[in-house]
Write a protein that holds these residues in place. Structure first.
Motif, mmCIF file in Angstrom:
data_model
loop_
_atom_site.group_PDB
_atom_site.id
_atom_site.type_symbol
_atom_site.label_atom_id
_atom_site.label_comp_id
_atom_site.label_asym_id
_atom_site.label_seq_id
_atom_site.Cartn_x
_atom_site.Cartn_y
_atom_site.Cartn_z
ATOM 1 N N VAL A 147 77.860 98.008 40.299
ATOM 2 C CA VAL A 147 76.408 98.035 39.440
ATOM 3 C C VAL A 147 76.830 98.237 38.175
ATOM 4 N N PHE A 148 77.903 98.948 37.665
ATOM 5 C CA PHE A 148 78.051 99.135 36.254
ATOM 6 C C PHE A 148 78.417 98.073 35.639
ATOM 7 N N ARG A 149 79.365 96.961 36.393
ATOM 8 C CA ARG A 149 79.823 95.704 35.984
ATOM 9 C C ARG A 149 78.466 94.804 35.745
ATOM 10 N N GLU A 150 77.451 94.855 36.529
ATOM 11 C CA GLU A 150 76.190 94.259 36.347
ATOM 12 C C GLU A 150 75.401 94.567 35.205
ATOM 13 N N VAL A 151 75.257 95.956 35.255
ATOM 14 C CA VAL A 151 74.202 96.123 34.076
ATOM 15 C C VAL A 151 74.876 96.579 32.772
ATOM 16 N N CYS A 152 76.048 96.748 32.819
ATOM 17 C CA CYS A 152 76.901 97.259 31.380
ATOM 18 C C CYS A 152 78.364 96.407 31.207
ATOM 19 N N PRO A 153 77.950 94.896 31.475
ATOM 20 C CA PRO A 153 79.146 94.036 31.146
ATOM 21 C C PRO A 153 80.291 94.381 29.998
ATOM 22 N N SER A 154 79.425 94.825 29.075
ATOM 23 C CA SER A 154 80.349 94.786 27.802
ATOM 24 C C SER A 154 81.475 96.066 27.827
ATOM 25 N N LYS A 155 81.154 97.076 28.850
ATOM 26 C CA LYS A 155 82.048 98.048 29.023
ATOM 27 C C LYS A 155 82.742 98.028 30.121
ATOM 28 N N ALA A 156 82.890 97.065 31.005
ATOM 29 C CA ALA A 156 83.260 96.941 32.431
ATOM 30 C C ALA A 156 84.706 97.243 32.335
ATOM 31 N N GLU A 214 72.218 105.257 27.747
ATOM 32 C CA GLU A 214 73.467 105.608 26.835
ATOM 33 C C GLU A 214 74.237 104.454 26.538
ATOM 34 N N ALA A 215 73.952 103.341 26.885
ATOM 35 C CA ALA A 215 74.816 102.130 26.747
ATOM 36 C C ALA A 215 75.162 101.957 25.402
ATOM 37 N N ASP A 216 74.368 102.022 24.316
ATOM 38 C CA ASP A 216 74.402 101.868 23.006
ATOM 39 C C ASP A 216 75.344 102.839 22.329
ATOM 40 N N LYS A 217 75.738 104.034 23.099
ATOM 41 C CA LYS A 217 76.462 105.065 22.451
ATOM 42 C C LYS A 217 77.969 104.732 22.394
ATOM 43 N N LYS A 218 78.705 105.034 21.409
ATOM 44 C CA LYS A 218 80.205 104.547 21.457
ATOM 45 C C LYS A 218 80.976 105.270 22.354
ATOM 46 N N ASP A 219 80.630 106.539 22.871
ATOM 47 C CA ASP A 219 81.392 107.309 23.711
ATOM 48 C C ASP A 219 81.103 106.953 25.196
ATOM 49 N N LEU A 248 83.780 106.403 32.705
ATOM 50 C CA LEU A 248 84.195 107.644 33.237
ATOM 51 C C LEU A 248 82.959 108.632 32.772
ATOM 52 N N LYS A 249 82.356 108.451 31.749
ATOM 53 C CA LYS A 249 81.140 109.366 31.374
ATOM 54 C C LYS A 249 80.017 109.132 32.357
ATOM 55 N N LEU A 250 80.060 107.885 32.912
ATOM 56 C CA LEU A 250 78.916 107.610 34.015
ATOM 57 C C LEU A 250 79.284 108.178 35.193
ATOM 58 N N LEU A 251 80.694 108.407 35.567
ATOM 59 C CA LEU A 251 80.684 109.215 36.708
ATOM 60 C C LEU A 251 80.709 110.729 36.535
ATOM 61 N N HIS A 252 80.913 111.173 35.481
ATOM 62 C CA HIS A 252 80.516 112.671 35.143
ATOM 63 C C HIS A 252 79.079 112.727 35.218
ATOM 64 N N MET A 253 78.101 111.793 34.657
ATOM 65 C CA MET A 253 76.780 112.063 34.526
ATOM 66 C C MET A 253 76.205 112.001 36.366
ATOM 67 N N LEU A 254 76.930 111.184 37.037
ATOM 68 C CA LEU A 254 76.507 110.987 38.336
ATOM 69 C C LEU A 254 76.735 112.154 39.216
#
Length: 377
Positions: free
Chosen positions: A355-364, A316-321, A325-331
């Motif tokens: 973990v999110f900061r580590e693997v998706c720093p561009s959206k931290a 999902e990382a490349d999707k603009k939306d 918050l979207k990650l939390l919904h998915m979890l």
């Protein structure tokens, strides 16, 4: 009283200690409130030949911190100095001590001239070798737990309770939007002297009463696990059952009571508590002990959550939306099993954020407590 900060103050105050076969841990946090108005007390080994007695208390202030701070400093001495307590009539001594403290505080200069209008709830416990004496005034709460379940709880003093409402009305007041005269959310408290000026009525007959409700329980060292004293910033988002289950599960992982109380406060923050938060946790000899199997299961859960996050981010990382918050919904949609009982996914929020900061720093920068509050509520 109802104002909030733009972001919560999450620094914690901690302390711990042990004595008389008890261990305790304390945690408090200002959170979203403009000021920190809570106070507490924890003493193992009292003076006056009561070295085998202990005292713990939590005070939740409102409209200022003066009454809560003064009460934390002086309630114990006011109780122990009563003739009833000296004569070993503990229940009457506690009752008289509360009224004595409230009367003495009224003479403080800032109370006399009306510059301070603060008040405070109070919940306290004397623990002797044979008994637990618990006193409550307001909506802070004490809960005693066995086998991870609550077996005793104090009652919150709210204006809508029939006996409380009757007293308020008899004193010429009203209960509007579940508050005393539409303003105060508790019907019993120390301080709050503007609600205690009805002529011809005693201190326990006023709009707001300083009278504690007192309970006595025999100790059962074979089964009593722990006692929790906490302000409503905890109970607003945790039921008695949830909190007992959560603490029980954490004690299987660590005997660091500061760490356990910190986890409680963090979890309540993520569950949406907007108030100051304070908790005193006292463990008895029968409290759960850390064990290898529980630690193994917790490690496996953390690893599963981490793998799940990485899998979601890879898709999902490349999707603009796609934001935190979207990650939390998915979890949440994953229906993850074996989450901490009573805590759920909010109990793992810090792990998820790291973990999110580590693997998706561009959206931290999309991580934010206001979003979490909306999600969990």
């Amino acid at each position: 009283m109802g104002a909030f900060l733009d972001t919560p103050k999450t620094d914690k105050y901690n302390e711990h200690g042990e004595g008389n076969g008890l261990k305790y841990g304390v945690a408090s946090m200002q959170g979203w409130r403009l000021e920190m108005e809570d106070a507490h007390q924890a003493i193992t080994g009292l003076e006056g030949g009561l070295e085998d007695w202990s005292f713990f208390a939590v005070f939740d202030g409102h409209a200022g911190a003066k009454v809560s701070a003064h009460s934390a400093e002086h309630l114990l001495e006011c109780i122990m100095q009563t003739e009833e307590f000296k004569a070993e009539d503990v229940i009457r001594g506690i009752h008289s001590g509360f009224l004595r403290l409230d009367d003495k505080m009224r003479g403080l200069p800032e109370m006399c001239d009306g510059t301070d209008k603060s008040g405070s709830t109070a919940v306290c416990a004397f623990i002797s070798p044979k008994n637990i004496y618990i006193a409550n005034c307001g909506d802070s709460r004490a809960v005693l737990c066995r086998a991870g379940n609550p077996i005793f709880s104090t009652r919150d003093h709210k204006p809508v309770l029939p006996a409380e409402k009757e007293r308020i009305q008899n004193a010429g007041g009203n209960v509007v939007i579940q508050r005393v005269n539409g303003l105060l959310a508790v019907s019993r408290a120390l301080g709050d002297y503007e609600y205690k000026n009805v002529e011809g009525r005693g201190p326990c007959e006023q709009l707001v009463s300083p009278e504690p409700e007192i309970f006595v329980r025999d100790r059962d060292d074979q089964h009593d696990e722990f006692l929790v004293l906490a302000c409503d910033g905890i109970w607003d988002v945790m039921t008695n059952e949830n909190l007992c289950n959560f603490i029980h599960s954490r004690l299987l992982l660590t005997d660091d009571l500061e760490a356990v109380t910190n986890e409680v406060i963090d979890t309540c923050l993520y569950k949406g508590s907007r108030d100051n938060m304070s908790i005193v946790l006292i463990t008895f000899p029968a409290a759960p002990k850390p064990n290898i199997e529980a630690k193994k299961k917790e490690a496996e859960l953390d690893m599963f959550i981490e793998r799940t996050i990485k899998d979601i981010v890879s898709r999902e990382a490349d999707k603009k939306d796609f934001v935190f918050l979207k990650l939390l919904h998915m979890l949440m949609d994953q229906g993850i099993s074996n989450l901490p009982p009573g805590g759920g996914l909010p109990a793992k929020q810090k792990l998820i954020e790291n973990v999110f900061r580590e693997v998706c720093p561009s959206k931290a920068d999309s991580i934010g407590l206001p979003y979490d509050y909306l999600l969990y509520n």
